[in-house]
Motif scaffolding. Structure first.
Motif, PDB file in Angstrom:
ATOM      1  N   ASN A 126      10.274  16.291  15.950  1.00 30.40           N
ATOM      2  CA  ASN A 126      11.299  15.519  15.243  1.00 30.40           C
ATOM      3  C   ASN A 126      10.853  15.155  13.835  1.00 30.40           C
ATOM      4  O   ASN A 126      11.636  15.207  12.881  1.00 30.40           O
ATOM      5  N   LEU A 127       9.585  14.774  13.705  1.00 35.67           N
ATOM      6  CA  LEU A 127       9.042  14.378  12.408  1.00 35.67           C
ATOM      7  C   LEU A 127       9.050  15.546  11.430  1.00 35.67           C
ATOM      8  O   LEU A 127       9.443  15.397  10.264  1.00 35.67           O
ATOM      9  N   ARG A 128       8.632  16.706  11.879  1.00 34.39           N
ATOM     10  CA  ARG A 128       8.652  17.895  11.016  1.00 34.39           C
ATOM     11  C   ARG A 128      10.062  18.190  10.519  1.00 34.39           C
ATOM     12  O   ARG A 128      10.272  18.505   9.345  1.00 34.39           O
ATOM     13  N   ALA A 129      11.029  18.087  11.430  1.00 31.89           N
ATOM     14  CA  ALA A 129      12.414  18.380  11.047  1.00 31.89           C
ATOM     15  C   ALA A 129      12.896  17.415   9.968  1.00 31.89           C
ATOM     16  O   ALA A 129      13.561  17.823   9.004  1.00 31.89           O
ATOM     17  N   LYS A 130      12.544  16.147  10.086  1.00 36.19           N
ATOM     18  CA  LYS A 130      12.992  15.153   9.106  1.00 36.19           C
ATOM     19  C   LYS A 130      12.282  15.327   7.762  1.00 36.19           C
ATOM     20  O   LYS A 130      12.837  14.969   6.715  1.00 36.19           O
ATOM     21  N   LEU A 131      11.067  15.846   7.782  1.00 37.17           N
ATOM     22  CA  LEU A 131      10.334  16.065   6.531  1.00 37.17           C
ATOM     23  C   LEU A 131      10.836  17.293   5.782  1.00 37.17           C
ATOM     24  O   LEU A 131      10.437  17.527   4.636  1.00 37.17           O
ATOM     25  N   GLY A 132      11.679  18.089   6.415  1.00 32.97           N
ATOM     26  CA  GLY A 132      12.261  19.253   5.747  1.00 32.97           C
ATOM     27  C   GLY A 132      11.214  20.248   5.293  1.00 32.97           C
ATOM     28  O   GLY A 132      10.362  20.679   6.079  1.00 32.97           O
ATOM     29  N   SER A 133      11.244  20.604   4.022  1.00 33.40           N
ATOM     30  CA  SER A 133      10.312  21.606   3.485  1.00 33.40           C
ATOM     31  C   SER A 133       8.861  21.156   3.572  1.00 33.40           C
ATOM     32  O   SER A 133       7.942  21.981   3.501  1.00 33.40           O
ATOM     33  N   LYS A 134       8.643  19.850   3.717  1.00 32.55           N
ATOM     34  CA  LYS A 134       7.278  19.325   3.820  1.00 32.55           C
ATOM     35  C   LYS A 134       6.802  19.242   5.271  1.00 32.55           C
ATOM     36  O   LYS A 134       5.658  18.857   5.528  1.00 32.55           O
ATOM     37  N   MET A 184       0.828  -1.191   0.000  1.00 34.80           N
ATOM     38  CA  MET A 184       0.000   0.000   0.000  1.00 34.80           C
ATOM     39  C   MET A 184       0.873   1.255   0.000  1.00 34.80           C
ATOM     40  O   MET A 184       1.844   1.346   0.741  1.00 34.80           O
ATOM     41  N   LEU A 185       0.513   2.208  -0.859  1.00 30.43           N
ATOM     42  CA  LEU A 185       1.223   3.469  -0.926  1.00 30.43           C
ATOM     43  C   LEU A 185       0.325   4.600  -0.468  1.00 30.43           C
ATOM     44  O   LEU A 185      -0.851   4.660  -0.837  1.00 30.43           O
ATOM     45  N   LEU A 186       0.875   5.492   0.329  1.00 28.58           N
ATOM     46  CA  LEU A 186       0.221   6.740   0.677  1.00 28.58           C
ATOM     47  C   LEU A 186       1.037   7.847   0.039  1.00 28.58           C
ATOM     48  O   LEU A 186       2.253   7.898   0.220  1.00 28.58           O
ATOM     49  N   SER A 187       0.397   8.715  -0.705  1.00 32.94           N
ATOM     50  CA  SER A 187       1.134   9.758  -1.420  1.00 32.94           C
ATOM     51  C   SER A 187       0.373  11.072  -1.367  1.00 32.94           C
ATOM     52  O   SER A 187      -0.843  11.114  -1.589  1.00 32.94           O
ATOM     53  N   SER A 188       1.101  12.143  -1.055  1.00 37.50           N
ATOM     54  CA  SER A 188       0.483  13.463  -1.025  1.00 37.50           C
ATOM     55  C   SER A 188       1.551  14.532  -1.184  1.00 37.50           C
ATOM     56  O   SER A 188       2.421  14.690  -0.321  1.00 37.50           O
ATOM     57  N   GLY A 189       1.500  15.232  -2.297  1.00 36.82           N
ATOM     58  CA  GLY A 189       2.360  16.391  -2.516  1.00 36.82           C
ATOM     59  C   GLY A 189       3.839  16.155  -2.323  1.00 36.82           C
ATOM     60  O   GLY A 189       4.529  16.972  -1.702  1.00 36.82           O
ATOM     61  N   GLY A 190       4.360  15.034  -2.829  1.00 36.97           N
ATOM     62  CA  GLY A 190       5.791  14.775  -2.732  1.00 36.97           C
ATOM     63  C   GLY A 190       6.200  13.928  -1.556  1.00 36.97           C
ATOM     64  O   GLY A 190       7.359  13.499  -1.461  1.00 36.97           O
ATOM     65  N   VAL A 191       5.266  13.655  -0.631  1.00 35.39           N
ATOM     66  CA  VAL A 191       5.536  12.760   0.489  1.00 35.39           C
ATOM     67  C   VAL A 191       4.902  11.412   0.173  1.00 35.39           C
ATOM     68  O   VAL A 191       3.691  11.328  -0.055  1.00 35.39           O
ATOM     69  N   VAL A 192       5.725  10.356   0.139  1.00 31.98           N
ATOM     70  CA  VAL A 192       5.230   9.029  -0.223  1.00 31.98           C
ATOM     71  C   VAL A 192       5.623   8.027   0.849  1.00 31.98           C
ATOM     72  O   VAL A 192       6.783   7.972   1.274  1.00 31.98           O
ATOM     73  N   ILE A 193       4.644   7.227   1.288  1.00 26.57           N
ATOM     74  CA  ILE A 193       4.900   6.153   2.250  1.00 26.57           C
ATOM     75  C   ILE A 193       4.610   4.824   1.571  1.00 26.57           C
ATOM     76  O   ILE A 193       3.510   4.604   1.063  1.00 26.57           O
ATOM     77  N   ASN A 194       5.611   3.950   1.577  1.00 26.64           N
ATOM     78  CA  ASN A 194       5.416   2.559   1.158  1.00 26.64           C
ATOM     79  C   ASN A 194       5.197   1.760   2.431  1.00 26.64           C
ATOM     80  O   ASN A 194       6.132   1.499   3.185  1.00 26.64           O
TER      81      ASN A 194
END
Length: 222
Positions: A197-205, A126-136
């Motif tokens: 921490n999560l925001r920092a790792k996502l960078g611009s996203k 299953m893939l989650l995708s939104s505006g350049g952020v993708v989770i496999n």
């Protein structure tokens, strides 16, 4: 069979934890100091780490930090101190949960089971995708603008939960219930630390994770 590494310098306590894990059907690796723990982790495929903080040779903070450089394996910290700064430092270094000594071994086993069952129940492919952020979900991989980012187990679960509910406000209580469960020992500051921490790792996203005052968080639609 899931493999759990127990890092605890107190022999009796380490043996008790190992007995419970073996009884519950887990394969167990043991280390009485941080140096041995790092050696074992590098040479074995480990599914979860139970990590004491006060250790000979290499302390638990350093072990946690070094594991997190290359792995998102769930880490449960054991600490004899109830100091809030200790728990927050653990989360900042990448720990997923913690228990304060003395604790019930059955509570620890419930946490282990919860983490490992979540990992096993991940929706393959299953893939989650939104505006350049993708989770496999199956591979437990996250990419931002095609660049892979390394998230902890808990950060991954939070991001997936928010993206699955894109545009919907998720309260801190809902996050705690979904990610940590009923036996959670922390408070809302723990959630805030993981979100930071999560925001920092996502960078611009990272700005996609929006704080809704007095309510919670949402993954904003673009």
């Amino acid at each position: 069979m899931n493999k759990v590494m127990v890092v605890e310098d107190e022999d009796i306590l380490r043996e008790v934890i190992m007995d419970y894990l073996i009884e519950d059907g887990y394969q167990v690796l043991e280390a009485a100091d941080g140096e041995k723990a790092l050696e074992l982790f590098q040479s074995n495929s480990v599914d979860l780490v139970i990590l004491d903080i006060v250790l000979p040779k290499v302390d638990g903070w350093s072990v946690c930090r070094r594991i997190r450089k290359n792995s998102s394996v769930p880490i449960i910290i054991l600490t004899a101190r109830s100091d809030e700064d200790d728990s927050l430092l653990g989360y900042e270094l990448g720990a997923d949960d913690y228990l304060i000594k003395p604790y019930s071994p059955r509570v620890l086993m419930a946490k282990v089971k919860r983490f490992l069952e979540k990992h096993a129940d991940t929706m393959d492919g299953m893939l989650l995708s939104s505006g350049g952020v993708v989770i496999n979900m199956g591979a437990r991989l996250v990419t931002v603008e095609s660049n892979t980012i390394n998230l902890t187990h808990t950060e991954f679960e939070i991001l997936a939960y928010l993206m699955q509910n894109e545009g919907i406000v998720i309260t801190r209580e809902q996050l705690i219930s979904k990610i940590w469960g009923y036996d959670f020992y922390g408070d809302e500051k723990t959630v805030n630390s993981h979100i930071r921490n999560l925001r920092a790792k996502l960078g611009s996203k990272g700005s996609r994770i929006v704080t809704v005052i007095r309510s919670g968080y949402k993954f904003a639609k673009e």
